[in-house]
Design an enzyme around this catalytic site. Sequence first.
Site, mmCIF file in Angstrom:
data_model
loop_
_atom_site.group_PDB
_atom_site.id
_atom_site.type_symbol
_atom_site.label_atom_id
_atom_site.label_comp_id
_atom_site.label_asym_id
_atom_site.label_seq_id
_atom_site.Cartn_x
_atom_site.Cartn_y
_atom_site.Cartn_z
ATOM 1 N N HIS A 1 0.808 -1.214 0.000
ATOM 2 C CA HIS A 1 0.000 0.000 0.000
ATOM 3 C C HIS A 1 0.843 1.266 0.000
ATOM 4 O O HIS A 1 1.906 1.330 0.615
ATOM 5 C CB HIS A 1 -0.939 0.009 1.212
ATOM 6 C CG HIS A 1 -0.211 -0.092 2.529
ATOM 7 N ND1 HIS A 1 0.281 1.001 3.194
ATOM 8 C CD2 HIS A 1 0.104 -1.170 3.298
ATOM 9 C CE1 HIS A 1 0.862 0.629 4.318
ATOM 10 N NE2 HIS A 1 0.769 -0.693 4.407
ATOM 11 N N ASP A 2 0.384 2.234 -0.754
ATOM 12 C CA ASP A 2 0.948 3.596 -0.772
ATOM 13 C C ASP A 2 2.336 3.685 -1.378
ATOM 14 O O ASP A 2 3.025 4.700 -1.219
ATOM 15 C CB ASP A 2 0.958 4.201 0.641
ATOM 16 C CG ASP A 2 -0.415 4.190 1.285
ATOM 17 O OD1 ASP A 2 -1.274 4.975 0.849
ATOM 18 O OD2 ASP A 2 -0.626 3.378 2.217
ATOM 19 N N GLY B 1 5.123 -1.003 2.484
ATOM 20 C CA GLY B 1 4.293 0.177 2.336
ATOM 21 C C GLY B 1 5.052 1.492 2.349
ATOM 22 O O GLY B 1 6.104 1.624 2.972
#
Length: 263
Positions: A119-120, A137
Site C-alpha cells: 500500500h501507498d 508500504g
Amino acid sequence: MIHKTALIDPSAQIDPSVEIGPYVVIEGAAEVGPGCKIEAHAQLVGHVVVGEGTRIGRGAVIGGEPQDLGFDPATQSSVILGKKNVIREHVTIHRGSKPGSATRIGDSNFLMVGSHLAHDVVMGDRNILANGVLLAGHIHVGNNTFMGGGAVFHQFLRIGDYCVVQGNGSFSKDIPHYCAAQRVNRITGLNVIGLRRQGFTSEERGAIKELFRLLFCGGMNLGQALESAAAREWPEKAARLLQFVQAPSKKGVCPVRLGRGDD
C-alpha cells in the site's frame, strides 16, 4: 475481445480495444485504457486505473486490501497505473491505506513474476523489478532503477534514480540516486555502467563520482561531508545526488562499503 468467462462489474469503464482473457475478475469501478491486455485469472479489485497499453499477466491481483491490521475495508482508496507497464504473472499491488490515497506507478515499468508492491508505494518510470522483489508500504522509487530477484525493502524508505540493486538483498535504509547496492543495507559504489548506458556524459559521470567520494569516502562523517559538499557548486545531475542525501527519510541512508569481499 472479452472472454465469455470474465466477470466484469457494470460500473467498470473498459475501452473497446481492451483484451480480457478467461476468468478475469474486474470487481468495482475500474478504469482500463486503450490497448490494454488483461490475461487469464487476473483480478482488478476496487478503484483501479490502468493506463494505455498496459499488460497485466496471469493471476495478478491489482487493488487488493493493504496488509495492515488497522485497515478498515470500507476505506475508499485506489491503485493508479500509468501507460505501457508490463505486470507479469502473480504480481500483487495493494491499494492505498487512507481515504483518498493511492498506490501509484508511472509509465513503462516492468514488474516480473511474483513481485509485490504494498500500500501507498509511489514508483516513477522505466523501473525493472525482477522476480520476487518485495516493496513494503509507503516506499518511494525513482526512475530507471533495476532491482534483482528476491530483493526486499522495508517500509517508508526511498530508492533513487538509476540505481542497481543486487538480488536477495535486504534494505531498511535509503538508496541514493545512481548507487549500486547489495547484501544488507550496503552501498558498494556507483552504477557506472548503467549511467553510461543511459547517456550520461563523461563530465556528468565525473562530477557524480567526485561528489560520491566526498560524501562517502573522504573520511568525514556524513554531516561534515554534506557541509563540505554544500559549499561547492555542482552540475545539475550531481546536485540531485547531494539533494537526495541532504533530505533522507527517517530511515537514513545506507552506508558505503566498497568492494565485494566478505565482511
